[in-house]
Design a protein around this motif. Structure first.
Motif, PDB file in Angstrom:
ATOM      1  N   ASP A   1      -9.089   8.907  -2.743  1.00 10.79           N
ATOM      2  CA  ASP A   1      -7.939   9.554  -2.080  1.00 10.79           C
ATOM      3  C   ASP A   1      -7.173  10.437  -2.994  1.00 10.79           C
ATOM      4  O   ASP A   1      -7.218  10.645  -4.055  1.00 10.79           O
ATOM      5  CB  ASP A   1      -6.989   8.491  -1.507  1.00 10.79           C
TER       6      ASP A   1
ATOM      7  N   HIS B   1      -3.463  -1.970  -5.902  1.00  9.88           N
ATOM      8  CA  HIS B   1      -3.528  -1.027  -4.777  1.00  9.88           C
ATOM      9  C   HIS B   1      -3.736   0.397  -5.274  1.00  9.88           C
ATOM     10  O   HIS B   1      -4.510   1.164  -4.682  1.00  9.88           O
ATOM     11  CB  HIS B   1      -2.251  -1.105  -3.932  1.00  9.88           C
ATOM     12  N   MET B   2      -3.043   0.746  -6.342  1.00  7.37           N
ATOM     13  CA  MET B   2      -3.188   2.100  -6.900  1.00  7.37           C
ATOM     14  C   MET B   2      -4.615   2.322  -7.390  1.00  7.37           C
ATOM     15  O   MET B   2      -5.199   3.384  -7.172  1.00  7.37           O
ATOM     16  CB  MET B   2      -2.188   2.319  -8.037  1.00  7.37           C
TER      17      MET B   2
ATOM     18  N   ARG C   1      -7.052   2.675  -4.480  1.00  7.07           N
ATOM     19  CA  ARG C   1      -6.853   3.989  -3.852  1.00  7.07           C
ATOM     20  C   ARG C   1      -7.584   5.069  -4.629  1.00  7.07           C
ATOM     21  O   ARG C   1      -8.238   5.915  -4.082  1.00  7.07           O
ATOM     22  CB  ARG C   1      -5.365   4.288  -3.763  1.00  7.07           C
TER      23      ARG C   1
ATOM     24  N   ASP D   1       0.814  -1.210   0.000  1.00 12.09           N
ATOM     25  CA  ASP D   1       0.000   0.000   0.000  1.00 12.09           C
ATOM     26  C   ASP D   1       0.851   1.264   0.000  1.00 12.09           C
ATOM     27  O   ASP D   1       0.534   2.245  -0.672  1.00 12.09           O
ATOM     28  CB  ASP D   1      -0.988  -0.003   1.170  1.00 12.09           C
TER      29      ASP D   1
ATOM     30  N   ARG E   1       2.024   8.856  -6.929  1.00 12.02           N
ATOM     31  CA  ARG E   1       2.374  10.272  -6.832  1.00 12.02           C
ATOM     32  C   ARG E   1       3.579  10.665  -7.694  1.00 12.02           C
ATOM     33  O   ARG E   1       3.788  11.856  -7.910  1.00 12.02           O
ATOM     34  CB  ARG E   1       2.649  10.638  -5.378  1.00 12.02           C
TER      35      ARG E   1
ATOM     36  N   GLU F   1       1.196   4.022  -3.041  1.00  9.74           N
ATOM     37  CA  GLU F   1       1.028   5.461  -2.792  1.00  9.74           C
ATOM     38  C   GLU F   1       2.154   6.246  -3.449  1.00  9.74           C
ATOM     39  O   GLU F   1       1.918   7.278  -4.080  1.00  9.74           O
ATOM     40  CB  GLU F   1       0.993   5.728  -1.283  1.00  9.74           C
TER      41      GLU F   1
END
Length: 179
Positions: A179, A170-171, A174, A138, A146, A142
């Protein structure tokens, strides 16, 4: 004839008591008379009138004490209210200071994350891939979400396909979460 005098003395005492009660409404300072009232002059031979006058005097003293107690309680309440207001102001200022500290901490955290992302953007894709595969999925997702899209694509290309699929999942989750 004697009953008429007794009745008249009682009526006079009641009238005096009523006048006394009315004067309390006009002048809020109530004071009990410890001495015998001039109204009783000449009535000391009537025990009922003397008893009534004494009862009224004792009630007046009791009222004075009750009023003094009320004044004391009023002062205590005012002092307690002042303490509560002071404590409330202290709590409000502490809350504001805590909010400022949290804001500064959050800003510092965001700034730290931005620096970390800049580091991954500057790294070679193979080195970044090696480090990201060692991180929890995770957290690695993240970071990948980014970094610059071109740098992220080069890093994912260097990762094992099974791990790349996990990171990509996971991306995606998210992004779906907002988020």
């Amino acid at each position: 004839m004697r009953k008429t005098h007794l009745w008249a003395a009682g009526l006079a005492a009641l009238t005096a008591a009523a006048a006394f009660a009315q004067s309390d409404r006009i002048a809020p300072q109530l004071t009990a008379q410890a001495a015998t009232s001039p109204l009783l002059q000449g009535c000391t031979d009537v025990p009922e009138a003397v008893a009534l006058a004494d009862t009224l005097r004792l009630r007046g003293i009791a009222v004075d004490r009750a009023l003094a107690d009320l004044d004391r309680r009023k002062q205590e309440l005012a002092a307690a209210e002042l303490r509560i207001k002071t404590r409330l102001e202290a709590l409000k200022s502490a809350k504001a200071a805590l909010g400022d500290a949290r804001g500064a901490q959050k800003a510092g955290t965001v700034e730290g994350i931005d620096r970390l992302i800049a580091v991954y953007d500057a790294m070679k894709p193979a080195e970044a891939a090696t480090i990201l595969t060692a991180l929890p999925p995770d957290f690695a997702a993240e970071i990948l979400a980014r970094v610059q899209p071109e740098a992220g694509a080069r890093i994912i290309a260097q990762i094992d396909p099974g791990q790349a699929a996990v990171l990509t999942a996971h991306m995606g989750s998210r992004r779906l979460a907002g988020d």
